[in-house]
Design a protein around this motif. Structure first.
Motif, mmCIF file in Angstrom:
data_model
loop_
_atom_site.group_PDB
_atom_site.id
_atom_site.type_symbol
_atom_site.label_atom_id
_atom_site.label_comp_id
_atom_site.label_asym_id
_atom_site.label_seq_id
_atom_site.Cartn_x
_atom_site.Cartn_y
_atom_site.Cartn_z
ATOM 1 N N GLU A 57 44.707 32.725 49.327
ATOM 2 C CA GLU A 57 44.072 32.378 48.064
ATOM 3 C C GLU A 57 44.962 32.844 46.921
ATOM 4 O O GLU A 57 45.551 33.915 46.977
ATOM 5 C CB GLU A 57 42.705 33.067 47.981
ATOM 6 C CG GLU A 57 41.879 32.610 46.810
ATOM 7 C CD GLU A 57 40.479 33.203 46.856
ATOM 8 O OE1 GLU A 57 39.898 33.353 45.783
ATOM 9 O OE2 GLU A 57 40.004 33.507 47.952
ATOM 10 N N CYS A 58 45.062 32.044 45.903
ATOM 11 C CA CYS A 58 45.882 32.375 44.742
ATOM 12 C C CYS A 58 45.279 33.582 44.028
ATOM 13 O O CYS A 58 44.126 33.552 43.594
ATOM 14 C CB CYS A 58 45.963 31.187 43.790
ATOM 15 S SG CYS A 58 46.954 31.532 42.324
ATOM 16 N N THR B 163 39.757 39.217 42.464
ATOM 17 C CA THR B 163 40.780 40.107 41.929
ATOM 18 C C THR B 163 40.845 40.103 40.413
ATOM 19 O O THR B 163 41.660 40.803 39.845
ATOM 20 C CB THR B 163 42.161 39.719 42.477
ATOM 21 O OG1 THR B 163 42.444 38.379 42.095
ATOM 22 C CG2 THR B 163 42.202 39.874 43.982
ATOM 23 N N ARG B 164 40.030 39.315 39.775
ATOM 24 C CA ARG B 164 40.063 39.266 38.326
ATOM 25 C C ARG B 164 39.548 40.580 37.756
ATOM 26 O O ARG B 164 38.487 41.064 38.116
ATOM 27 C CB ARG B 164 39.210 38.107 37.812
ATOM 28 C CG ARG B 164 39.343 37.931 36.300
ATOM 29 C CD ARG B 164 38.722 36.664 35.861
ATOM 30 N NE ARG B 164 39.579 35.572 36.335
ATOM 31 C CZ ARG B 164 39.232 34.313 36.272
ATOM 32 N NH1 ARG B 164 38.071 33.958 35.799
ATOM 33 N NH2 ARG B 164 40.041 33.382 36.703
#
Length: 96
Positions: A59-60, A67-68
């Motif tokens: 996943e990007c 992960t934000r």
């Protein structure tokens, strides 16, 4: 039992025969040694090799919600216009 020649097996897994030979020597694909020089491949071994190479794209991280991070500014500096700073420097330095 159907056995594939190196050319047929290479075509089946979409590589050249040289790559197939290297995969065999490195132990990545199973083969049948008819003689020391006569190598054949079973179709199911070719299919198993392809299945073992299947990967899921990661996943990007830049767009992942997991992960934000939410961050707050901790800077105590103030915003000053560029032209104001330039004017202050000119006023402080006498022109000779």
């Amino acid at each position: 039992m159907e056995l594939l020649t190196p050319e047929e097996a290479a075509k089946r897994i979409h590589v050249c025969t040289k790559t197939l030979r290297r995969l065999r020597q490195d132990g990545h694909i199973r083969y049948v040694a008819i003689t020391d020089r006569k190598i054949r491949y079973r179709p199911e071994d070719c299919d198993e090799f392809i299945a073992s190479r299947a990967r899921k794209a990661p996943e990007c991280l830049s767009t992942s919600r997991k992960t934000r991070r939410i961050s707050t500014s901790t800077s105590s500096g103030r915003v000053v216009a560029f032209t104001d700073r330039r004017g202050q420097r000119r006023g402080a330095q006498p022109n000779a």
